[in-house]
Design a protein around this motif. Structure first.
Motif, PDB file in Angstrom:
ATOM      1  N   GLY A   1       0.803  -1.167  -0.055  1.00  0.00           N
ATOM      2  CA  GLY A   1      -0.087   0.097   0.081  1.00  0.00           C
ATOM      3  C   GLY A   1       0.803   1.270   0.035  1.00  0.00           C
ATOM      4  O   GLY A   1       2.218   1.036  -0.070  1.00  0.00           O
TER       5      GLY A   1
ATOM      6  N   VAL B   1       3.045  -9.472  -1.407  1.00  0.00           N
ATOM      7  CA  VAL B   1       1.866  -8.795  -1.717  1.00  0.00           C
ATOM      8  C   VAL B   1       1.008  -9.913  -2.203  1.00  0.00           C
ATOM      9  O   VAL B   1       1.602 -11.088  -2.802  1.00  0.00           O
TER      10      VAL B   1
ATOM     11  N   PRO C   1      -0.154  -5.174  -7.655  1.00  0.00           N
ATOM     12  CA  PRO C   1      -0.440  -3.923  -7.756  1.00  0.00           C
ATOM     13  C   PRO C   1      -0.387  -3.048  -8.910  1.00  0.00           C
ATOM     14  O   PRO C   1       0.507  -3.374  -9.697  1.00  0.00           O
ATOM     15  N   HIS C   2      -1.096  -2.193  -9.110  1.00  0.00           N
ATOM     16  CA  HIS C   2      -0.984  -1.032  -9.668  1.00  0.00           C
ATOM     17  C   HIS C   2       0.081  -0.037  -9.388  1.00  0.00           C
ATOM     18  O   HIS C   2      -0.332   0.495  -8.321  1.00  0.00           O
TER      19      HIS C   2
ATOM     20  N   SER D   1      -8.929  -1.992  -4.203  1.00  0.00           N
ATOM     21  CA  SER D   1      -7.720  -1.469  -3.804  1.00  0.00           C
ATOM     22  C   SER D   1      -7.551  -0.032  -4.075  1.00  0.00           C
ATOM     23  O   SER D   1      -8.326   0.659  -4.937  1.00  0.00           O
TER      24      SER D   1
ATOM     25  N   CYS E   1      -4.656   2.918  -5.569  1.00  0.00           N
ATOM     26  CA  CYS E   1      -3.737   3.057  -6.346  1.00  0.00           C
ATOM     27  C   CYS E   1      -2.493   3.414  -5.595  1.00  0.00           C
ATOM     28  O   CYS E   1      -2.580   3.863  -4.596  1.00  0.00           O
ATOM     29  N   ARG E   2      -1.303   2.823  -5.958  1.00  0.00           N
ATOM     30  CA  ARG E   2      -0.131   2.809  -5.267  1.00  0.00           C
ATOM     31  C   ARG E   2       0.767   4.071  -5.900  1.00  0.00           C
ATOM     32  O   ARG E   2       0.852   3.768  -7.172  1.00  0.00           O
TER      33      ARG E   2
END
Length: 118
Positions: free
Chosen positions: A23, A45, A49-50, A112, A114-115
């Motif tokens: 995150g 993870v 992730p994006h 989720s 966005c990271r």
């Protein structure tokens, strides 16, 4: 250690560190550890992730998020794919493949956030 208890990278200099979760907080801690001299930083993870650059040429990623929020999800997903490939290197060789779901689809599903990096 929980992220809330993390203060700085000094105690981890020269050590291998595992950061669980990517995150925004986990990503920031991982970068801090790398810059602070940890010998190796690994990420764990559950779902790929994006990863977005925090800003490009002074343009914050959040600005784009505001501009596209009323556009069709499929359109934003189609546009986000090529932009992501241009702005973030392929990390598959390091064990972090690109996600197979669209960026905006995932956001709209509430699965989720966005990271951001960099």
């Amino acid at each position: 250690m929980h992220a809330a208890d993390y203060r700085n990278a000094q105690p981890y200099a020269g050590r291998d560190v595992l950061v669980v979760g990517i995150g925004n907080t986990g990503a920031e801690i991982a970068v801090d550890l790398v810059e602070g001299g940890a010998s190796r930083v690994r990420l764990a993870v559950r779902t790929a992730p994006h990863i977005l650059r925090r800003s490009t040429a002074g343009w914050a990623a959040q600005y784009t998020g505001v501009l596209v929020r009323r556009l069709p999800v499929a359109l934003v997903d189609r546009l986000a794919g090529p932009v992501g490939k241009l702005s973030v290197p392929d990390l598959a060789a390091q064990g972090l493949p690109r996600p197979d779901t669209g960026l905006y689809s995932r956001v709209k599903e509430g699965r989720s956030r966005c990271r951001t990096s960099g």
